[in-house]
Design a protein around this motif. Structure first.
Motif, PDB file in Angstrom:
ATOM      1  N   GLY A  92      24.886  10.680  40.014  1.00  0.00           N
ATOM      2  CA  GLY A  92      25.151   9.411  39.733  1.00  0.00           C
ATOM      3  C   GLY A  92      26.311   8.851  38.897  1.00  0.00           C
ATOM      4  O   GLY A  92      26.969   9.628  38.069  1.00  0.00           O
ATOM      5  N   GLY A  93      26.458   7.636  38.824  1.00  0.00           N
ATOM      6  CA  GLY A  93      27.598   7.029  38.091  1.00  0.00           C
ATOM      7  C   GLY A  93      27.745   7.610  36.568  1.00  0.00           C
ATOM      8  O   GLY A  93      28.916   7.700  36.218  1.00  0.00           O
ATOM      9  N   VAL A  94      26.496   7.817  35.849  1.00  0.00           N
ATOM     10  CA  VAL A  94      26.614   8.201  34.581  1.00  0.00           C
ATOM     11  C   VAL A  94      27.209   9.722  34.416  1.00  0.00           C
ATOM     12  O   VAL A  94      27.448  10.089  33.299  1.00  0.00           O
ATOM     13  CB  VAL A  94      25.380   7.857  33.947  1.00  0.00           C
ATOM     14  CG1 VAL A  94      25.265   8.353  32.438  1.00  0.00           C
ATOM     15  CG2 VAL A  94      24.931   6.280  33.895  1.00  0.00           C
ATOM     16  N   SER A  95      26.930  10.279  35.487  1.00  0.00           N
ATOM     17  CA  SER A  95      27.322  11.606  35.469  1.00  0.00           C
ATOM     18  C   SER A  95      28.840  11.866  35.316  1.00  0.00           C
ATOM     19  O   SER A  95      29.495  12.921  35.176  1.00  0.00           O
ATOM     20  CB  SER A  95      26.767  12.717  36.514  1.00  0.00           C
ATOM     21  OG  SER A  95      27.383  12.112  37.706  1.00  0.00           O
ATOM     22  N   GLY A  96      29.647  10.827  35.405  1.00  0.00           N
ATOM     23  CA  GLY A  96      31.115  10.551  35.116  1.00  0.00           C
ATOM     24  C   GLY A  96      31.401  10.653  33.630  1.00  0.00           C
ATOM     25  O   GLY A  96      32.713  11.087  33.462  1.00  0.00           O
TER      26      GLY A  96
ATOM     27  N   HIS B  29      18.654   6.860  51.639  1.00  0.00           N
ATOM     28  CA  HIS B  29      18.236   6.217  50.369  1.00  0.00           C
ATOM     29  C   HIS B  29      19.317   6.538  49.362  1.00  0.00           C
ATOM     30  O   HIS B  29      19.589   7.784  49.286  1.00  0.00           O
ATOM     31  CB  HIS B  29      17.159   7.110  50.133  1.00  0.00           C
ATOM     32  CG  HIS B  29      16.212   6.162  48.848  1.00  0.00           C
ATOM     33  ND1 HIS B  29      17.027   6.471  47.611  1.00  0.00           N
ATOM     34  CD2 HIS B  29      15.338   5.559  48.782  1.00  0.00           C
ATOM     35  CE1 HIS B  29      16.042   5.746  46.807  1.00  0.00           C
ATOM     36  NE2 HIS B  29      14.929   5.416  47.340  1.00  0.00           N
ATOM     37  N   HIS B  30      19.907   5.571  48.924  1.00  0.00           N
ATOM     38  CA  HIS B  30      20.940   5.522  47.949  1.00  0.00           C
ATOM     39  C   HIS B  30      20.819   6.591  46.770  1.00  0.00           C
ATOM     40  O   HIS B  30      21.683   7.568  46.517  1.00  0.00           O
ATOM     41  CB  HIS B  30      21.216   4.199  47.539  1.00  0.00           C
ATOM     42  CG  HIS B  30      22.309   4.388  46.351  1.00  0.00           C
ATOM     43  ND1 HIS B  30      23.666   3.953  46.625  1.00  0.00           N
ATOM     44  CD2 HIS B  30      22.574   4.280  45.000  1.00  0.00           C
ATOM     45  CE1 HIS B  30      24.402   4.061  45.673  1.00  0.00           C
ATOM     46  NE2 HIS B  30      23.760   4.125  44.737  1.00  0.00           N
ATOM     47  N   MET B  31      19.714   6.666  46.091  1.00  0.00           N
ATOM     48  CA  MET B  31      19.381   7.651  44.949  1.00  0.00           C
ATOM     49  C   MET B  31      19.309   9.032  45.663  1.00  0.00           C
ATOM     50  O   MET B  31      19.993  10.017  44.725  1.00  0.00           O
ATOM     51  CB  MET B  31      18.149   7.107  44.487  1.00  0.00           C
ATOM     52  CG  MET B  31      18.480   6.044  43.529  1.00  0.00           C
ATOM     53  SD  MET B  31      19.790   6.051  42.535  1.00  0.00           S
ATOM     54  CE  MET B  31      19.665   7.043  41.276  1.00  0.00           C
ATOM     55  N   GLN B  32      18.835   9.185  46.511  1.00  0.00           N
ATOM     56  CA  GLN B  32      18.617  10.768  47.251  1.00  0.00           C
ATOM     57  C   GLN B  32      20.014  11.079  47.507  1.00  0.00           C
ATOM     58  O   GLN B  32      20.432  12.336  47.181  1.00  0.00           O
ATOM     59  CB  GLN B  32      17.854  10.807  48.659  1.00  0.00           C
ATOM     60  CG  GLN B  32      16.463  10.597  48.454  1.00  0.00           C
ATOM     61  CD  GLN B  32      15.642  10.913  49.543  1.00  0.00           C
ATOM     62  OE1 GLN B  32      16.236  11.210  50.689  1.00  0.00           O
ATOM     63  NE2 GLN B  32      14.286  11.020  49.439  1.00  0.00           N
ATOM     64  N   ALA B  33      21.064  10.280  48.116  1.00  0.00           N
ATOM     65  CA  ALA B  33      22.232  10.560  48.403  1.00  0.00           C
ATOM     66  C   ALA B  33      23.300  10.965  47.220  1.00  0.00           C
ATOM     67  O   ALA B  33      23.868  11.713  47.269  1.00  0.00           O
ATOM     68  CB  ALA B  33      22.931   9.224  49.156  1.00  0.00           C
ATOM     69  N   HIS B  34      22.777  10.450  45.782  1.00  0.00           N
ATOM     70  CA  HIS B  34      23.505  10.665  44.804  1.00  0.00           C
ATOM     71  C   HIS B  34      23.413  12.152  44.304  1.00  0.00           C
ATOM     72  O   HIS B  34      24.294  12.994  44.132  1.00  0.00           O
ATOM     73  CB  HIS B  34      22.944  10.035  43.550  1.00  0.00           C
ATOM     74  CG  HIS B  34      23.684   8.880  43.243  1.00  0.00           C
ATOM     75  ND1 HIS B  34      25.334   8.617  43.021  1.00  0.00           N
ATOM     76  CD2 HIS B  34      23.290   7.728  42.873  1.00  0.00           C
ATOM     77  CE1 HIS B  34      25.478   7.483  42.805  1.00  0.00           C
ATOM     78  NE2 HIS B  34      24.438   6.841  42.720  1.00  0.00           N
TER      79      HIS B  34
ATOM     80  N   LEU C 292      19.354  15.808  37.521  1.00  0.00           N
ATOM     81  CA  LEU C 292      19.279  14.596  36.615  1.00  0.00           C
ATOM     82  C   LEU C 292      20.290  13.463  37.094  1.00  0.00           C
ATOM     83  O   LEU C 292      21.632  13.721  37.347  1.00  0.00           O
ATOM     84  CB  LEU C 292      19.686  15.093  35.004  1.00  0.00           C
ATOM     85  CG  LEU C 292      20.042  13.743  34.083  1.00  0.00           C
ATOM     86  CD1 LEU C 292      18.723  13.266  33.929  1.00  0.00           C
ATOM     87  CD2 LEU C 292      21.098  14.231  33.099  1.00  0.00           C
ATOM     88  N   THR C 293      19.664  12.549  37.707  1.00  0.00           N
ATOM     89  CA  THR C 293      20.410  11.470  38.449  1.00  0.00           C
ATOM     90  C   THR C 293      20.226  10.364  37.603  1.00  0.00           C
ATOM     91  O   THR C 293      19.281   9.627  37.424  1.00  0.00           O
ATOM     92  CB  THR C 293      19.608  11.306  39.908  1.00  0.00           C
ATOM     93  OG1 THR C 293      19.266  12.414  40.354  1.00  0.00           O
ATOM     94  CG2 THR C 293      20.611  10.607  40.676  1.00  0.00           C
TER      95      THR C 293
END
Lengths: 232, 333
Positions: free
Chosen positions: B269-273, B110-115, B133-134
């Motif tokens: 997740g992407g926004v954590s960048g 699962h993509h979100m779990q993998a984040h 926080l994802t």
């Protein structure tokens, strides 16, 4: 030396796989349920190999229907074929679905007659088809193109040929709609076994496609519109 | 014997492949697609076509960099969803074909779990239970992570995702896509002098659609009086909208920490960048006595290393899937 080729045909509603040894048919599995390609393709391959008592490790090549056809179907077929070929270091063969249908028509008539034109057609929705033109010797007269069907659309071919034979799912639509009197119709379902002659020719000629960069024959660019609505 | 896992990620517009050996990432290769820039967003058909052209070279490079041959692979992990169906199909079908030929297990991820699993890649890892926080372009979630595969979502967005808010705000300002990193860069030269409302959503859930509308109204109001308002104030506008998005995220995260009493906190997740989110989280960590975990940038955006990490946990649990598996564009956890 055995030349075991696995054929994958996913360009239409039909999800089919077949196995050949050289030019010879060994077996075939077909799932007719639409939208089942992603689930069924590798399951069919496993079942076919088991039924034919062939280990997947003994395959020499994989042939895949290159389109034209359903984008999703083509993606499933080509991605799966790439996975098998990459894992096994096998060559990939691309076979046009239309060429497969034409080969089947020519094989059934068995005449090798250059004065007969074969017009395989795939349904492209509404009154459109994907088609190409071959003569009875298997020569390509017109390459693959999209065509809007009209009653007299193929009649000009009769200036060059004695007979015109249409076949494939698009031809069924054409014949049902226009009931043409001067054009013959042959019912040819889309099957992975249609690919056998073309796959074997490609194998003999070492006519393999680049595994990394091969893409199916989409035929059309996606229709993308950009919103012109102004926010200010 | 070593556990070697090949992971494939193709849920959106990045084709990524990674190799993991015994829990350690050996390689992580991502082919990003640039074809979408001129359309201001990801065009699904183009994304799918690009995956088809990228999948083999990406996998090949990941194997080469790791010094592993296909015959040494123990399993193939792949993103099953959520994501764009046409994109997922390429990765899932390729993984199925590869696993079939190699006769090795398939692992769905699962993509979100993998984040969240990106947090296990660095040496310093959070201990259980921790809060994650994802935040990405498609999701905004707060989860309690009880164990690697025991993730409880306690807050989620009711409408847009935080990354979507960044991208849409950027689009309104006619910034290039993807706008998140552009806003981040411009914001560093500005000050958050404009204020935007904080949505009044009870509990740990999020909402960003109201902020999006408020931001549009704000721009429209000022542009009416001064057509060059956006150009003249771009860094300050970017800093302001970024500050609000980050504060919405951190206010909820703080509430979650209070409610659960958990002080191990990670973002993914992407926004954590986003650089402001990263520094703001560090600051919060110091003032609230949190242990903060932030993945390296390459594991924040979509990547296969996180898929491999999740796949590794599932491999150890023997959580395999079979050849009937299909992509799930809207896979609910």
């Amino acid at each position: 030396m055995p030349e075991l080729i696995l054929n994958i045909e996913t360009s239409t509603d039909v999800c089919a796989v077949s196995l050949q040894d050289g030019a010879d048919f060994i077996g075939e599995r077909v799932a007719n349920e639409p939208m089942s390609h992603t689930r069924m393709l590798t399951v069919l391959i496993e079942a076919l190999l088991k039924e034919c008592d062939v280990s997947i490790r003994n395959l020499s090549a994989v042939a895949v229907s290159a389109g034209p056809g359903s984008y999703t179907g083509l993606r499933v077929g080509v991605s799966t074929a790439k996975g098998i070929c990459y894992a096994g270091g096998l060559p990939l063969i691309a076979v046009s679905t239309l060429r497969g249908i034409a080969d089947k028509m020519i094989e059934r008539e068995g005449k090798n007659d250059r004065r007969t034109y074969y017009v395989p057609m795939l349904d492209a929705r509404r009154m459109e088809v994907y088609t190409a033109l071959y003569d009875g010797a298997g020569r390509e007269i017109h390459p693959i193109h999209a065509l809007i069907l009209e009653e007299k659309v193929f009649l000009s071919y009769l200036e060059e040929a004695d007979r015109i034979v249409v076949g494939g799912p698009g031809a069924d639509k054409f014949v049902a709609h226009f009931k043409p009197s001067t054009i013959e119709h042959m019912e040819v379902p889309v099957r992975a076994s249609n690919m056998i002659p073309a796959a074997w020719r490609a194998c003999l000629n070492k006519d393999f496609v680049d595994l990394a960069y091969f893409e199916p024959h989409y035929l059309k660019s996606p229709n993308i519109t950009i919103s012109k609505k102004s926010l200010f | 014997m070593s556990i070697n896992i090949l992971a494939i990620e193709s849920s959106c517009d990045d084709t990524s492949a990674a190799i993991l050996q015994n829990g350690r990432i050996l390689s992580n290769v991502t082919a990003s697609q640039t074809v979408h820039e001129k359309y201001g967003g990801v065009v699904p058909e183009l994304a799918s076509r690009a995956h088809m052209a990228n999948i083999v070279p990406t996998v090949e490079l990941a194997l080469k960099k790791a010094g592993i041959s296909v015959d040494q692979l123990s399993a193939v992990a792949f993103t099953r969803g959520p994501g764009l169906l046409g994109s997922l199909i390429v990765g899932v079908s390729f993984a199925k074909g590869l696993a079939l030929r190699l006769d090795i297990p398939l692992i769905e991820v699962h993509h979100m779990q993998a984040h969240i699993h990106a947090l296990f890649i660095p040496e310093r890892k959070p201990s259980f239970p921790f809060l994650s926080l994802t935040v990405s372009g498609g999701h905004t979630q707060i989860s309690i992570v009880h164990g690697p595969l025991d993730i409880e979502i306690i807050g989620r967005t009711r409408d847009d995702a935080a990354g979507e808010a960044f991208d849409k705000a950027g689009k309104m300002m006619q910034l290039p896509y993807p706008a998140g990193p552009v806003i981040d860069r411009l914001a560093s030269k500005g000050k958050p002098i404009f204020t935007f409302p904080e949505p009044n959503i009870p509990g740990l859930d999020f909402s960003f659609s109201g902020l999006k509308t408020a931001f549009l109204r704000f721009l429209q109001h000022h542009v009416k009086n001064n057509p060059d308002f956006i150009q003249e104030n771009l860094p300050d506008i970017c800093a302001s909208i970024q500050e609000r998005i980050v504060s919405i995220l951190l206010n909820k995260l703080r509430l979650a920490a209070v409610q659960t009493g958990i002080k191990e906190i990670g973002i993914a997740g992407g926004v954590s960048g986003n650089s402001r989110l990263r520094t703001a989280l560090q600051e919060h960590g110091q003032s609230h006595n949190w242990n903060v975990y932030i993945p390296p940038l390459e594991y924040c955006t979509d990547n296969a290393a996180m898929i491999a990490m999740c796949g590794y946990f599932k491999f150890k649990n023997k959580q395999f899937t079979n050849q009937t598996v299909t992509p799930e564009a809207r896979w609910i956890q």
